[in-house]
Structure formats: structure tokens, C-alpha cells
Design an enzyme around this catalytic site. Structure first.
Site, short mmCIF file in Angstrom:
data_model
loop_
_atom_site.label_atom_id
_atom_site.label_comp_id
_atom_site.label_asym_id
_atom_site.label_seq_id
_atom_site.Cartn_x
_atom_site.Cartn_y
_atom_site.Cartn_z
N PRO A 1 0.77 -1.22 0.05
CA PRO A 1 0.19 -0.15 -0.12
C PRO A 1 0.84 1.28 -0.09
O PRO A 1 0.40 2.45 -0.33
CB PRO A 1 -0.67 0.05 1.20
CG PRO A 1 -0.58 -1.32 1.70
CD PRO A 1 0.53 -2.21 1.17
N GLU B 1 1.91 -8.47 8.19
CA GLU B 1 1.79 -6.88 8.47
C GLU B 1 2.68 -6.32 7.29
O GLU B 1 2.66 -5.16 7.12
CB GLU B 1 2.33 -6.33 9.63
CG GLU B 1 1.46 -7.07 10.84
CD GLU B 1 0.04 -6.79 10.71
OE1 GLU B 1 -0.60 -7.83 10.82
OE2 GLU B 1 -0.40 -5.62 10.52
N ARG C 1 -1.58 -8.09 -21.24
CA ARG C 1 -2.59 -7.58 -22.46
C ARG C 1 -1.76 -6.72 -23.38
O ARG C 1 -2.14 -6.30 -24.41
CB ARG C 1 -3.84 -7.35 -21.96
CG ARG C 1 -3.90 -6.14 -20.96
CD ARG C 1 -5.36 -6.17 -20.56
NE ARG C 1 -6.31 -6.03 -21.44
CZ ARG C 1 -6.66 -4.70 -22.12
NH1 ARG C 1 -5.67 -3.83 -21.98
NH2 ARG C 1 -7.27 -4.55 -23.10
C1 4FV Z 1 -1.22 -4.13 -1.23
C2 4FV Z 1 -2.02 -3.14 -1.93
C3 4FV Z 1 -1.69 -4.76 -0.07
C4 4FV Z 1 -0.29 -5.23 2.96
C5 4FV Z 1 0.20 -5.89 4.05
C6 4FV Z 1 0.00 -7.51 2.03
C7 4FV Z 1 -0.75 -6.12 1.85
C8 4FV Z 1 0.10 -7.61 3.50
N1 4FV Z 1 -0.41 -4.60 -2.23
N2 4FV Z 1 -1.46 -2.99 -3.31
N3 4FV Z 1 -3.09 -2.50 -1.48
N4 4FV Z 1 -0.80 -5.69 0.69
O1 4FV Z 1 -2.63 -4.26 0.64
O2 4FV Z 1 -0.31 -4.02 -3.33
O3 4FV Z 1 1.36 -8.10 3.69
#
Ligand code: 4FV
Length: 257
Positions: free
Chosen positions: A88, A115, A153
Site C-alpha cells: 500500500p 503486516e 495484455r
Molecule cells: C497491497 C495493496 C496490500 C499489505 C500487508 C499485504 C498487503 C500485507 N499490495 N497493493 N493495496 N498488501 O494491501 O499492493 O502483507
């Protein structure tokens, strides 16, 4: 193009590789894809890949050693690869970023769990952090699939038609025009006549107007940051004139009332 996913759940990709455009791109050697188990790089006999967070608190953190070993081993074979952590914290993925990523010969997609991953991995071994959106997933695997799907794609020939991806939504930062197929009458709803006219210029104009109107109604934010081309500008100023006339008439009605 090479896609290597580093994950503790490689089996999640078994089905992903076997369907649709992804499957065909693999069969046509337009891409080579693999999912590697980070656990295979954990040296302890329980192949532990997570541990408690320093500083306390809930949840677990992905250990740096297995991840570092997995990334280093993969980059040994894919020397030109761009190593991307799905998180994120990353740049938010969009079509423009998809076009940027398809220019690489190889992508290594690192999927976090728990986490997240130990921060020291991000410093030394990660080239890019990408997020698929401002929400929290249980793992990076689905985000990796989203990116592989959107990038695959764009590979030349992956969509069959040579320039099919050029007509995409967002290819010119607008939403796509409406699509119709047979029957021409579905439950009393007719397909717009112009689309059955064979009049290609009129069809092209209709599709541009449809894309503009849908973007105006559903994603006006996209029109705030996009430069209209002359034809789009012409269509907008025509609508603007129409709306002005209606407003003038409404004003006169109000005065007359
Ligand atoms: C995420 C997102 C996402 C965060 C902690 C995986 C999670 C856990 N990855 N875009 N939004 N990852 O939420 O790519 O490890």
C-alpha cells in the site's frame, strides 16, 4: 517478457497461468511466468518466513533473510529484472504505469504477507513499490496478478489484434465507448442504428462521443487532467453551445413565469 512472483503461496497462481489471455501469451512464448516459494529460501528446518515485530504489537513481519535470498537468486538468472514490492506504500497502479512496466524484459514481483516485509528489504533489494489501491489486502498475491494481467495484455500480439490495446479505456485517459453485440434488439432495447449503418466515419464519431459522455458523467476527474484533441474539443464545444441554449431558454421561462 519474464514474470517471476516471489510468494509463500505459489499454488495461488496455478490456475491464473492456465486461463485466457495469460495462458495464450504463455503458449505463444510472449511471456515466461513462474511463482517461486520464498519458504524454499528459509534455512531453518521449519522454513519459517515470519517473526514477531521489534517494538511489539500485533501480527507478524516477513523475515529479511529468506526474502533477500529469494530475490538475489532470482536476479542471478534475470539480470535485467525490475524488482517490485506490492505494498500500500507504493505508487498507485494505473494504465500509464502498466505501459511503463511492459517496457521491461523481466519483472520480479515480491508478495508480502502478514503486516508486511522487514523494511531493510525495501532499502537494498527493491527497485519499485507499487500499490493497486488504497485498501489493505491479506497478501500481495492478488496485486501481483492484477499487474501481470494488465501488463500481459499490452504485450505485442497478446490481444490478437495488433493494436487492440491502443483502443483501451485510459489508452487516451478516457473511459471506453459503449459496446454492443447481437441481438440488435434485446428485451426491447435496440442497438444504436449508427453502429449497424456500416458508416465507419459516423461510427467512429459516435464512439468518440460515447467515450467523452461516459467519462464526463462517470469520471469527470479524468477530463480535468487530459488535453482534448481537436475532434474531442469540437464535440465538447458543440455540447457546451447546446447546454447554453437550453439554459437561456430555461432562464427566459423563469422570467416569464
Ligand atoms: C497491497 C495493496 C496490500 C499489505 C500487508 C499485504 C498487503 C500485507 N499490495 N497493493 N493495496 N498488501 O494491501 O499492493 O502483507
Amino acid at each position: 517478457m519474464y514474470f517471476t512472483v516471489l510468494t509463500i503461496f505459489p499454488e495461488m497462481f496455478d490456475s491464473f497461468w492456465k486461463h485466457g489471455i495469460i495462458r495464450r501469451a504463455i503458449e505463444h512464448n510472449q511471456m515466461v511466468a513462474s511463482a517461486v516459494n520464498i519458504r524454499d529460501y528459509a534455512e531453518d528446518r521449519h522454513q519459517v518466513t515470519d517473526d514477531r515485530p521489534y517494538g511489539g504489537g500485533s501480527g507478524m513481519v516477513m523475515k529479511p533473510e529468506p526474502l533477500a535470498a529469494a530475490i538475489r537468486d532470482t536476479t542471478k538468472t534475470l539480470k535485467t529484472a525490475r524488482t517490485v514490492l506490492l505494498t500500500p506504500q507504493g505508487r498507485v497502479f494505473n494504465q500509464k504505469l502498466a505501459w511503463e512496466l511492459v517496457s521491461y524484459e523481466a519483472l520480479i514481483l515480491v508478495c508480502g504477507r502478514y503486516e508486511g516485509v522487514d523494511e531493510r528489504i525495501c532499502h537494498d533489494l527493491i527497485d519499485d513499490e507499487i500499490s493497486i489501491g488504497d485498501y489493505v489486502l491479506t497478501g500481495g498475491e492478488l496485486a501481483a496478478m492484477v499487474i501481470i494481467d494488465a501488463v500481459t495484455r499490452l504485450l505485442p500480439g497478446a490481444l490478437g489484434g495488433k493494436d487492440a490495446a491502443d483502443k483501451d479505456s485510459f489508452s487516451d485517459e478516457l473511459l471506453e465507448h459503449a459496446h454492443y453485440t447481437r441481438p440488435s434488439d434485446f428485451e426491447g432495447r435496440e442497438v444504436p442504428k449508427v453502429l449497424r449503418s456500416g458508416h465507419h466515419q459516423a461510427i467512429e464519431t459516435w464512439r468518440i462521443e460515447s467515450a467523452l459522455m461516459r467519462t464526463l458523467l462517470k469520471r469527470p476527474d479524468l477530463l480535468q487532467k487530459k488535453k482534448l484533441n481537436p475532434q474531442q474539443w469540437e464535440i465538447f464545444t458543440k455540447w457546451h453551445r447546446e447546454i447554453e441554449k437550453i439554459l437561456d431558454f430555461q432562464k427566459s421561462k423563469k422570467k416569464g413565469a
